[in-house]
Design an enzyme around this catalytic site. Structure first.
Site, PDB file in Angstrom:
ATOM      1  N   PRO A  11      -9.180  -0.385  -5.434  1.00 43.67           N
ATOM      2  CA  PRO A  11      -7.779  -0.761  -5.581  1.00 43.67           C
ATOM      3  C   PRO A  11      -7.018  -0.898  -4.264  1.00 43.67           C
ATOM      4  CG  PRO A  11      -8.140   1.505  -6.299  1.00 43.67           C
ATOM      5  CD  PRO A  11      -9.489   0.883  -6.101  1.00 43.67           C
ATOM      6  N   ASN A  12      -6.187  -1.906  -4.244  1.00 39.16           N
ATOM      7  CA  ASN A  12      -5.241  -2.206  -3.164  1.00 39.16           C
ATOM      8  C   ASN A  12      -5.888  -2.796  -1.920  1.00 39.16           C
ATOM      9  OD1 ASN A  12      -2.835  -1.363  -4.520  1.00 39.16           O
ATOM     10  ND2 ASN A  12      -3.539   0.739  -4.279  1.00 39.16           N
ATOM     11  N   ARG A  19       0.260  -5.171   4.574  1.00 38.02           N
ATOM     12  CA  ARG A  19       1.074  -3.961   4.710  1.00 38.02           C
ATOM     13  C   ARG A  19       0.208  -2.876   5.315  1.00 38.02           C
ATOM     14  NH1 ARG A  19       3.718  -4.259  -0.879  1.00 38.02           N
ATOM     15  NH2 ARG A  19       4.829  -6.216  -0.629  1.00 38.02           N
ATOM     16  N   TYR A  24      -4.542   0.368   8.696  1.00 42.70           N
ATOM     17  CA  TYR A  24      -5.753  -0.397   8.388  1.00 42.70           C
ATOM     18  C   TYR A  24      -5.972  -1.599   9.313  1.00 42.70           C
ATOM     19  CZ  TYR A  24      -5.344   2.365   4.131  1.00 42.70           C
ATOM     20  OH  TYR A  24      -5.229   3.408   3.241  1.00 42.70           O
ATOM     21  N   ASN A  75     -16.332   0.755  -0.905  1.00 41.64           N
ATOM     22  CA  ASN A  75     -15.071   1.358  -0.486  1.00 41.64           C
ATOM     23  C   ASN A  75     -14.270   1.565  -1.773  1.00 41.64           C
ATOM     24  OD1 ASN A  75     -12.576   2.124   0.381  1.00 41.64           O
ATOM     25  ND2 ASN A  75     -12.455   0.621   2.047  1.00 41.64           N
ATOM     26  N   ALA A  78      -8.505   4.527  -3.374  1.00 40.29           N
ATOM     27  CA  ALA A  78      -7.965   5.826  -3.788  1.00 40.29           C
ATOM     28  C   ALA A  78      -8.770   6.477  -4.911  1.00 40.29           C
ATOM     29  CB  ALA A  78      -6.506   5.665  -4.197  1.00 40.29           C
ATOM     30  N   GLU A  99     -20.936   5.051   1.034  1.00 42.94           N
ATOM     31  CA  GLU A  99     -19.477   5.164   0.848  1.00 42.94           C
ATOM     32  C   GLU A  99     -18.813   4.797   2.175  1.00 42.94           C
ATOM     33  OE1 GLU A  99     -18.215   9.156  -0.054  1.00 42.94           O
ATOM     34  OE2 GLU A  99     -16.084   8.659   0.195  1.00 42.94           O
ATOM     35  N   HIS A 101     -15.038   3.950   4.304  1.00 41.60           N
ATOM     36  CA  HIS A 101     -13.576   3.921   4.419  1.00 41.60           C
ATOM     37  C   HIS A 101     -13.194   3.332   5.763  1.00 41.60           C
ATOM     38  CE1 HIS A 101     -13.293   6.294   0.817  1.00 41.60           C
ATOM     39  NE2 HIS A 101     -14.236   7.072   1.310  1.00 41.60           N
ATOM     40  N   ARG A 108      -6.057  12.187   7.731  1.00 39.46           N
ATOM     41  CA  ARG A 108      -4.854  11.741   7.021  1.00 39.46           C
ATOM     42  C   ARG A 108      -4.340  12.851   6.103  1.00 39.46           C
ATOM     43  NH1 ARG A 108      -5.760   5.928   4.644  1.00 39.46           N
ATOM     44  NH2 ARG A 108      -3.488   6.170   4.405  1.00 39.46           N
TER      45      ARG A 108
END
Ligand code: CA2
Length: 149
Positions: A11-12, A19, A24, A75, A78, A99, A101, A108
């Site tokens: 997601p996203n 943004r 990122y 990836n 969330a 996995e 990221h 974070r």
């Protein structure tokens, strides 16, 4: 013959480059897909690059990968921090799963420090930005070739 690796994005990640560029970077998902296609050519891999905002679709794709792919780079966005369903789906696979990221989730917010995916993954790459995708393909290539579909 080139083996198939699924590259799954959660997601996203479709918003990359629009943004949150301080976190990122300004790279878009289309840029990352093009970068993966180039790396795949060099590594003699056939990559299937996808993005979804839906948890169930990610799980369906993991099941599909179990049938038709020799490795998965994921990836999970969330869902990394929330999804036992993803943990279970990855655990059920016998192909290698990396996995990935873009950001260093451990540097974070504390809610990003835990991953339900990591205990099921073969390996983890985080904090290296878009380059992480190329590194993941380089890492999975010998494992996927050995798995062999
Ligand atoms: O660092 C990563 O790759 C993440 O998987 C990205 C996820 C985040 O929830 C994870 O904790 C770490 C977020 C995906 C992108 O979210 C955006 C939100 C707004 C604008 C651009 C991207």
């Amino acid at each position: 013959m080139a083996v198939t690796v699924f590259i799954l994005n959660g997601p996203n990640l479709n918003l990359l480059g629009q943004r949150e560029t301080a976190i990122y970077g300004d790279v878009t998902l289309a840029d990352i897909e093009a970068q993966c296609a180039e790396a795949a050519k060099r590594l003699d891999l056939s990559v299937d690059f996808r993005q979804t905002n839906h948890e169930g679709e990610l799980i369906d794709w993991l099941h599909e990968a179990g049938r038709v792919a020799s490795g998965v780079v994921i990836n999970p966005g969330a869902y990394t921090h929330t999804s036992i369903a993803l943990h279970d789906a990855i655990r059920a696979l016998s192909v290698p799963v990396i996995e990935l990221h873009l950001s260093n989730i451990f540097a974070r917010e504390s809610f990003r420090h835990h991953s339900y995916v990591s205990p099921s993954a073969t390996g983890i790459i985080c904090g290296l930005g878009a380059q992480g995708y190329t590194l993941a393909l380089e890492a999975i290539q010998p494992m996927a070739s050995a798995a062999g579909t």
